[in-house]
Motif scaffolding. Structure first.
Motif, PDB file in Angstrom:
ATOM      1  N   MET A   6       0.830  -1.198   0.000  1.00 44.18           N
ATOM      2  CA  MET A   6       0.000   0.000   0.000  1.00 44.18           C
ATOM      3  C   MET A   6       0.870   1.256   0.000  1.00 44.18           C
ATOM      4  N   GLU A   7       1.910   1.261   0.837  1.00 47.45           N
ATOM      5  CA  GLU A   7       2.779   2.432   0.927  1.00 47.45           C
ATOM      6  C   GLU A   7       3.526   2.658  -0.383  1.00 47.45           C
ATOM      7  N   GLU A   8       3.991   1.591  -1.042  1.00 46.03           N
ATOM      8  CA  GLU A   8       4.700   1.711  -2.308  1.00 46.03           C
ATOM      9  C   GLU A   8       3.784   2.252  -3.402  1.00 46.03           C
ATOM     10  N   PHE A   9       2.551   1.771  -3.421  1.00 45.24           N
ATOM     11  CA  PHE A   9       1.607   2.228  -4.439  1.00 45.24           C
ATOM     12  C   PHE A   9       1.332   3.721  -4.289  1.00 45.24           C
ATOM     13  N   ILE A  10       1.113   4.177  -3.072  1.00 47.62           N
ATOM     14  CA  ILE A  10       0.839   5.596  -2.833  1.00 47.62           C
ATOM     15  C   ILE A  10       2.053   6.436  -3.212  1.00 47.62           C
ATOM     16  N   ARG A  11       3.233   5.977  -2.836  1.00 40.05           N
ATOM     17  CA  ARG A  11       4.451   6.730  -3.139  1.00 40.05           C
ATOM     18  C   ARG A  11       4.715   6.789  -4.643  1.00 40.05           C
ATOM     19  N   THR A  12       4.451   5.699  -5.354  1.00 42.92           N
ATOM     20  CA  THR A  12       4.738   5.633  -6.780  1.00 42.92           C
ATOM     21  C   THR A  12       3.745   6.436  -7.607  1.00 42.92           C
ATOM     22  N   THR A  13       2.481   6.445  -7.227  1.00 46.82           N
ATOM     23  CA  THR A  13       1.440   7.060  -8.051  1.00 46.82           C
ATOM     24  C   THR A  13       0.984   8.425  -7.547  1.00 46.82           C
ATOM     25  N   ARG A  14       1.576   8.925  -6.483  1.00 48.64           N
ATOM     26  CA  ARG A  14       1.079  10.171  -5.897  1.00 48.64           C
ATOM     27  C   ARG A  14       1.294  11.354  -6.832  1.00 48.64           C
ATOM     28  N   GLN A  15       0.482  12.390  -6.644  1.00 46.14           N
ATOM     29  CA  GLN A  15       0.593  13.619  -7.409  1.00 46.14           C
ATOM     30  C   GLN A  15       1.916  14.300  -7.097  1.00 46.14           C
ATOM     31  N   LYS A  16       2.547  14.847  -8.142  1.00 49.48           N
ATOM     32  CA  LYS A  16       3.832  15.522  -7.978  1.00 49.48           C
ATOM     33  C   LYS A  16       3.750  16.919  -8.574  1.00 49.48           C
ATOM     34  N   ASP A  17       4.252  17.910  -7.839  1.00 51.38           N
ATOM     35  CA  ASP A  17       4.328  19.272  -8.359  1.00 51.38           C
ATOM     36  C   ASP A  17       5.628  19.417  -9.129  1.00 51.38           C
ATOM     37  N   LEU A  18       5.501  19.629 -10.452  1.00 53.97           N
ATOM     38  CA  LEU A  18       6.673  19.679 -11.314  1.00 53.97           C
ATOM     39  C   LEU A  18       7.184  21.101 -11.526  1.00 53.97           C
ATOM     40  N   GLY A  19       6.379  22.089 -11.154  1.00 51.84           N
ATOM     41  CA  GLY A  19       6.813  23.470 -11.290  1.00 51.84           C
ATOM     42  C   GLY A  19       6.981  23.925 -12.731  1.00 51.84           C
ATOM     43  N   GLU A  26       0.892  15.649 -15.629  1.00 50.60           N
ATOM     44  CA  GLU A  26       1.045  14.818 -14.446  1.00 50.60           C
ATOM     45  C   GLU A  26       1.392  13.387 -14.854  1.00 50.60           C
ATOM     46  N   ARG A  27       0.806  12.950 -15.951  1.00 48.43           N
ATOM     47  CA  ARG A  27       1.136  11.691 -16.622  1.00 48.43           C
ATOM     48  C   ARG A  27       1.007  11.946 -18.115  1.00 48.43           C
ATOM     49  N   ASP A  28       1.438  11.003 -18.949  1.00 46.83           N
ATOM     50  CA  ASP A  28       1.319  11.194 -20.397  1.00 46.83           C
ATOM     51  C   ASP A  28      -0.124  11.410 -20.824  1.00 46.83           C
ATOM     52  N   ARG A  29      -1.053  10.867 -20.036  1.00 47.99           N
ATOM     53  CA  ARG A  29      -2.461  10.919 -20.405  1.00 47.99           C
ATOM     54  C   ARG A  29      -3.316  11.634 -19.354  1.00 47.99           C
ATOM     55  N   LEU A  30      -2.655  12.435 -18.542  1.00 48.88           N
ATOM     56  CA  LEU A  30      -3.352  13.167 -17.481  1.00 48.88           C
ATOM     57  C   LEU A  30      -2.761  14.566 -17.375  1.00 48.88           C
ATOM     58  N   LEU A  31      -3.603  15.572 -17.604  1.00 48.45           N
ATOM     59  CA  LEU A  31      -3.158  16.966 -17.568  1.00 48.45           C
ATOM     60  C   LEU A  31      -3.518  17.590 -16.227  1.00 48.45           C
ATOM     61  N   GLU A  32      -2.541  18.282 -15.629  1.00 45.94           N
ATOM     62  CA  GLU A  32      -2.782  19.060 -14.414  1.00 45.94           C
ATOM     63  C   GLU A  32      -2.788  20.537 -14.767  1.00 45.94           C
ATOM     64  N   ILE A  33      -3.857  21.230 -14.387  1.00 47.41           N
ATOM     65  CA  ILE A  33      -3.937  22.673 -14.583  1.00 47.41           C
ATOM     66  C   ILE A  33      -3.814  23.343 -13.225  1.00 47.41           C
ATOM     67  N   ASN A  34      -2.791  24.168 -13.069  1.00 46.13           N
ATOM     68  CA  ASN A  34      -2.622  24.955 -11.848  1.00 46.13           C
ATOM     69  C   ASN A  34      -3.424  26.241 -12.031  1.00 46.13           C
ATOM     70  N   LEU A  35      -4.634  26.191 -11.545  1.00 42.67           N
ATOM     71  CA  LEU A  35      -5.618  27.224 -11.867  1.00 42.67           C
ATOM     72  C   LEU A  35      -5.539  28.401 -10.909  1.00 42.67           C
ATOM     73  N   ASN A  36      -5.474  29.580 -11.501  1.00 45.21           N
ATOM     74  CA  ASN A  36      -5.592  30.822 -10.738  1.00 45.21           C
ATOM     75  C   ASN A  36      -6.239  31.847 -11.664  1.00 45.21           C
ATOM     76  N   GLY A  37      -7.536  31.691 -11.842  1.00 42.33           N
ATOM     77  CA  GLY A  37      -8.254  32.520 -12.796  1.00 42.33           C
ATOM     78  C   GLY A  37      -9.238  31.686 -13.577  1.00 42.33           C
ATOM     79  N   LYS A  38      -9.061  31.630 -14.904  1.00 44.28           N
ATOM     80  CA  LYS A  38     -10.053  30.955 -15.748  1.00 44.28           C
ATOM     81  C   LYS A  38      -9.372  30.254 -16.904  1.00 44.28           C
ATOM     82  N   VAL A  39      -9.825  29.035 -17.225  1.00 44.80           N
ATOM     83  CA  VAL A  39      -9.407  28.318 -18.425  1.00 44.80           C
ATOM     84  C   VAL A  39     -10.641  27.659 -19.029  1.00 44.80           C
TER      85      VAL A  39
END
Length: 231
Positions: A6-19, A26-39
């Motif tokens: 369980m701990e390995e799975f959480i550590r491996t798949t957890r969200q990461k802030d890439l800056g 976030e992944r090749d098939r998952l987009l993260e939008i750091n929202l501050n306003g509107k998109v």
């Protein structure tokens, strides 16, 4: 298949802030939008979010009468949702691969089905390839993105970008064509010497012809619902 505690799975798949800015993969098939306003995001693409975010379906006339008429005429086009507030928004589209493009006072045409998200600073309009109307039922519609800001597009598997030059035109299958540079005006041609593609009923193979200076993006997948042939 990987096996984890369980701990390995959480550590491996957890969200990461890439800056990396407002749009991050976030992944090749998952987009993260750091929202501050509107998109603007593709309707139905949100899979999770954090923070104080509101999702507002676009109004009928929110983008002007012209776009409303085009959408009503095509019966398709771009179905958008406005994400507004502060937080993180995660988007995906049927497991398709995501690419982020940063426009710098530039323009690009994108197949409306492959447009995932874009910043509010980027303007857009639905474009009809008029020369297709005589060949296709309803014609062929794409979205022109223009200005400065980030956009995210999707492809089935890895995209391939082909350079178009005056000496070397590029011909593509419309069902596999994802995007092209905003200065190009493709033409439609038929080639009865080619075998009919699966799902085509006209007996002719339809191709997009790109001439000039620019680029075109294709994917190793044919979306047969992208166009329909006339009866």
């Amino acid at each position: 298949m990987p096996r984890y505690t369980m701990e390995e799975f959480i550590r491996t798949t957890r969200q990461k802030d890439l800056g990396e800015g407002k749009f991050e993969l976030e992944r090749d098939r998952l987009l993260e939008i750091n929202l501050n306003g509107k998109v603007w995001i593709k309707r139905g693409a949100m899979v999770a979010y954090l923070g104080n975010v509101k999702f507002i379906r676009e109004g009928v006339l929110e983008h002007g009468l012209g776009k409303f008429v085009k959408k009503a005429f095509t019966g398709e086009g771009v179905s958008l949702t406005k994400a507004e507030g502060t937080g993180k928004v995660y988007l995906a589209d049927t497991g398709k691969k995501i690419s982020i493009i940063n426009l710098e006072n530039q323009s690009i045409f994108v197949n409306g089905n492959d447009l995932l998200a874009f910043e509010d600073s980027v303007s857009w309009d639905i474009k009809l390839m008029k020369r297709v109307a005589s060949m296709m039922s309803g014609g062929l519609f794409n979205v022109k993105m223009e200005g400065t800001g980030m956009i995210a597009i999707t492809t089935h598997y890895d995209p391939l970008t082909l350079r178009v030059t005056n000496d070397q035109p590029v011909y593509t299958d419309p069902n596999a064509t994802v995007a092209w540079s905003g200065n190009l005006v493709p033409e439609l041609k038929t080639d009865i010497s080619l075998k009919t593609f699966v799902g085509r009923s006209s007996g002719e193979s339809v191709q997009m012809a790109f001439r000039g200076e620019g680029f075109v993006v294709v994917q190793p997948f044919e979306e047969v619902t992208y166009i329909t042939t006339a009866a």
